[in-house]
Design an enzyme around this catalytic site. Structure first.
Site, mmCIF file in Angstrom:
data_model
loop_
_atom_site.group_PDB
_atom_site.id
_atom_site.type_symbol
_atom_site.label_atom_id
_atom_site.label_comp_id
_atom_site.label_asym_id
_atom_site.label_seq_id
_atom_site.Cartn_x
_atom_site.Cartn_y
_atom_site.Cartn_z
ATOM 1 N N GLY A 62 6.981 9.629 0.824
ATOM 2 C CA GLY A 62 6.443 8.973 -0.383
ATOM 3 C C GLY A 62 5.390 9.805 -1.093
ATOM 4 O O GLY A 62 5.071 10.941 -0.685
ATOM 5 N N SER A 94 11.761 5.551 6.254
ATOM 6 C CA SER A 94 12.679 4.422 6.457
ATOM 7 C C SER A 94 13.985 4.902 7.090
ATOM 8 O O SER A 94 14.220 6.117 7.205
ATOM 9 C CB SER A 94 12.988 3.770 5.106
ATOM 10 O OG SER A 94 13.911 4.572 4.407
ATOM 11 N N CYS A 132 -7.025 2.663 -4.356
ATOM 12 C CA CYS A 132 -7.448 3.906 -5.035
ATOM 13 C C CYS A 132 -8.502 3.657 -6.118
ATOM 14 O O CYS A 132 -9.440 4.458 -6.273
ATOM 15 C CB CYS A 132 -6.237 4.628 -5.613
ATOM 16 S SG CYS A 132 -4.959 3.565 -6.266
ATOM 17 N N GLY A 134 -0.167 5.986 -9.131
ATOM 18 C CA GLY A 134 -0.754 4.961 -8.267
ATOM 19 C C GLY A 134 0.273 3.922 -7.836
ATOM 20 O O GLY A 134 0.055 3.205 -6.858
ATOM 21 N N HIS A 159 -7.340 8.190 -11.945
ATOM 22 C CA HIS A 159 -7.755 6.875 -12.444
ATOM 23 C C HIS A 159 -9.102 6.995 -13.158
ATOM 24 O O HIS A 159 -10.079 7.523 -12.585
ATOM 25 C CB HIS A 159 -7.930 5.888 -11.290
ATOM 26 C CG HIS A 159 -6.651 5.450 -10.643
ATOM 27 N ND1 HIS A 159 -5.393 5.736 -11.130
ATOM 28 C CD2 HIS A 159 -6.443 4.701 -9.518
ATOM 29 C CE1 HIS A 159 -4.478 5.201 -10.334
ATOM 30 N NE2 HIS A 159 -5.087 4.573 -9.348
HETATM 31 N N1 LIG Z 1 0.106 6.226 -4.825
HETATM 32 C C1 LIG Z 1 -1.212 6.090 -4.745
HETATM 33 O O1 LIG Z 1 -1.989 6.642 -5.559
HETATM 34 C C2 LIG Z 1 -1.822 5.242 -3.657
HETATM 35 C C3 LIG Z 1 -3.211 5.252 -3.529
HETATM 36 C C4 LIG Z 1 -3.821 4.490 -2.524
HETATM 37 C C5 LIG Z 1 -3.043 3.750 -1.665
HETATM 38 N N2 LIG Z 1 -1.682 3.731 -1.812
HETATM 39 C C6 LIG Z 1 -0.908 2.943 -0.834
HETATM 40 O O2 LIG Z 1 -0.249 3.879 0.034
HETATM 41 C C7 LIG Z 1 1.013 3.357 0.453
HETATM 42 C C8 LIG Z 1 2.115 4.322 0.041
HETATM 43 O O3 LIG Z 1 2.127 4.435 -1.385
HETATM 44 P P1 LIG Z 1 3.071 5.476 -2.126
HETATM 45 O O4 LIG Z 1 2.607 5.450 -3.528
HETATM 46 O O5 LIG Z 1 3.107 6.763 -1.385
HETATM 47 O O6 LIG Z 1 4.506 4.741 -1.969
HETATM 48 P P2 LIG Z 1 5.970 5.356 -2.061
HETATM 49 O O7 LIG Z 1 5.967 6.612 -2.837
HETATM 50 O O8 LIG Z 1 6.842 4.231 -2.514
HETATM 51 O O9 LIG Z 1 6.335 5.716 -0.517
HETATM 52 C C9 LIG Z 1 6.582 4.722 0.451
HETATM 53 C C10 LIG Z 1 6.923 5.332 1.809
HETATM 54 O O10 LIG Z 1 7.214 4.244 2.715
HETATM 55 C C11 LIG Z 1 8.459 4.509 3.362
HETATM 56 N N3 LIG Z 1 9.155 3.264 3.672
HETATM 57 C C12 LIG Z 1 9.627 2.317 2.815
HETATM 58 N N4 LIG Z 1 10.265 1.324 3.504
HETATM 59 C C13 LIG Z 1 10.173 1.654 4.818
HETATM 60 C C14 LIG Z 1 10.644 1.046 6.022
HETATM 61 N N5 LIG Z 1 11.346 -0.116 6.006
HETATM 62 N N6 LIG Z 1 10.374 1.644 7.203
HETATM 63 C C15 LIG Z 1 9.689 2.832 7.241
HETATM 64 N N7 LIG Z 1 9.242 3.469 6.120
HETATM 65 C C16 LIG Z 1 9.471 2.885 4.922
HETATM 66 C C17 LIG Z 1 9.266 5.318 2.351
HETATM 67 O O11 LIG Z 1 10.309 6.012 3.022
HETATM 68 P P3 LIG Z 1 11.769 6.314 2.316
HETATM 69 O O12 LIG Z 1 11.575 7.509 1.409
HETATM 70 O O13 LIG Z 1 12.635 6.633 3.472
HETATM 71 O O14 LIG Z 1 12.162 5.090 1.575
HETATM 72 C C18 LIG Z 1 8.158 6.235 1.812
HETATM 73 O O15 LIG Z 1 7.983 7.317 2.699
HETATM 74 C C19 LIG Z 1 1.156 1.979 -0.205
HETATM 75 O O16 LIG Z 1 0.755 0.998 0.711
HETATM 76 C C20 LIG Z 1 0.199 2.065 -1.399
HETATM 77 O O17 LIG Z 1 -0.272 0.824 -1.797
HETATM 78 C C21 LIG Z 1 -1.060 4.467 -2.776
#
Ligand SMILES: NC(=O)c1ccc[n+]([C@@H]2O[C@H](COP(=O)([O-])OP(=O)(O)OC[C@H]3O[C@@H](n4cnc5c(N)ncnc54)[C@H](OP(=O)(O)O)[C@@H]3O)[C@@H](O)[C@H]2O)c1
Length: 392
Positions: free
Chosen positions: A24, A48, A171, A203, A281
């Site tokens: 992700g 996943s 964030c 985000g 942000h």
């Molecule tokens: N983006 C930001 O700026 C940010 C900042 C602070 C906090 N966060 C938090 O950090 C977390 C990740 O955010 P992100 O933006 O990186 O999300 P993302 O790009 O959607 O990535 C999600 C990750 O979770 C995995 N995943 C999804 N379903 C799964 C399952 N059933 N079992 C195991 N792994 C699974 C995905 O794997 P696959 O590729 O195999 O689907 C992917 O590696 C979230 O909780 C978010 O709220 C994000």
């Protein structure tokens, strides 16, 4: 677990680590940072079942500006279960919150130290919510978390020796609490805050908000975000207090409890907007201090620029050398120009001025994927290593 022993850098061996949610947005940032880390060595990747069994390069849609590190391309992605991570001491989690709860609990029960970016455990009374440039003191709750641990499947008590969960903040919360902590340290309690965010598209993860919804547009709603800022700010800026309660056998027991800023009530109102910026942000903040008369804009600028975090004092390798960069230019900070200072590990503040309704207003810019996510988790783990909390 001994929190009294503080390690020196020269004592630290290579520490094997894994990444959950490795494909992700946050997971990719973890991989970039960990591949050049002086202590942590990447040993296992999880995502996943869609990705499990594939070499990392085939499982990921790589969106970083540098190539996939050579040692990682061919690593096989695993399901997020503890067994393939058994050689790791630490896992960094960039898991989607829909699945993070159960998966992170299973890794903790398997005696791994889990550093999570998801929201699932942030409100848990025994889980610290740590912004490493603000409140590493909250790590002192961890022995209590381990002592009171209940196995997630058997529901039986299972005190832990090495496993725990540490979360980092949302964030937008992360960006704003850093200057707020600096102001509290210099001028005492804050009384009220209004925070208006302009949040980057990254985000929301990948692929995030559809282009037709965000180009030429501002979306004045991000689900759950305002509540997170309003609540998390209180837990992070509040202290940690010792409370005595009576156990069943009549003996007194001491417990640690997050103060939630109740000793000096703080009112927070957040407005959250998604804007067509890729990373970074921006947040406009108005602050009222308890102290009367309040500090002047110049005193605030000086206090922000002088702020030093624990992570910096301890010598964490990923901590920024300047926690807060204070900009003097009338039109800064801006995401495109300022989000990569210090590799996104600090925050940028500008436009510090008098507020005619509150006392002071200013603008904060933070890199949501770096200090807002992966960099915070990594500094949290560095603090835990230096304080002797991570066993190796
Ligand atoms: N983006 C930001 O700026 C940010 C900042 C602070 C906090 N966060 C938090 O950090 C977390 C990740 O955010 P992100 O933006 O990186 O999300 P993302 O790009 O959607 O990535 C999600 C990750 O979770 C995995 N995943 C999804 N379903 C799964 C399952 N059933 N079992 C195991 N792994 C699974 C995905 O794997 P696959 O590729 O195999 O689907 C992917 O590696 C979230 O909780 C978010 O709220 C994000």
């Amino acid at each position: 677990m001994s929190q009294s022993s503080v390690h020196f850098h020269r004592d630290i061996p290579k520490i094997p680590v894994g990444v959950l949610g490795a494909t992700g947005t946050v997971g990719q940032r973890f991989i970039v940072l960990l591949c050049s880390h002086p202590w942590f060595v990447l040993k296992a990747l999880g995502a996943s079942s869609r990705s499990a069994g594939k070499p990392y390069k085939d499982a990921v849609r790589w969106k970083q500006t540098t190539p996939i590190p050579s040692g990682v391309s061919a690593m096989i992605v695993h399901d997020c279960v503890p067994e393939p991570f058994k050689d790791c001491n630490v896992v960094f989690s960039g898991l989607d919150s829909d699945v993070a709860g159960d998966i992170e609990a299973s890794f903790r029960a398997a005696e791994l130290a889990v550093f999570s970016n998801a929201k699932n455990y942030r409100r848990d009374p025994n889980v610290p919510l740590i912004v490493p440039l603000v409140n590493t003191i909250h790590l002192t709750i961890l022995p209590q978390q381990q002592k009171l641990h209940i196995h997630p499947l058997t529901r039986e008590p299972q005190p832990l020796l090495r496993g725990f969960i540490v979360t980092n903040a949302n964030c937008s919360t992360t960006g704003v609490v850093i200057p707020l902590a600096a102001l509290e340290r210099a001028f005492g309690p804050l009384e009220s805050l209004v925070i208006t965010t302009m949040q980057a598209i990254s985000g929301a993860g990948y692929p995030g908000v559809p282009s037709l919804d965000i180009l030429d547009n501002v979306v004045p709603y991000i689900s759950g975000e305002e509540e997170k800022i309003e609540w998390e700010t209180l837990k992070i800026l509040g202290g940690i207090i010792d409370e005595e309660t009576e156990a069943i056998d009549g003996k007194k027991e001491k417990f640690k409890k997050f103060d939630m800023h109740t000793t000096s009530p703080l009112r927070v109102s957040a407005h959250c907007n998604r804007v067509p910026v890729i990373d970074g942000h921006t947040e406009c903040v108005s602050v009222r201090f308890a102290k009367r008369p309040p500090p002047s804009p110049q005193q605030v600028r000086e206090a922000l620029a002088a702020y030093t975090s624990d992570a910096q004092t301890l010598g964490c390798p990923s901590a920024p050398t300047r926690t807060i960069i204070v900009h003097e230019e009338a039109d800064r900070p801006q995401p495109r120009l300022d989000r990569y200072h210090q590799e996104g590990a600090g925050v940028n503040v500008g436009r510090v001025r008098q507020c005619p309704v509150f006392d002071i207003k200013f603008v904060v810019l933070s890199n949501n994927v770096s200090i807002g996510a992966a960099t915070s988790s990594i500094i949290n783990a560095e603090v835990a290593v230096l304080k002797g909390i991570i066993q190796f």
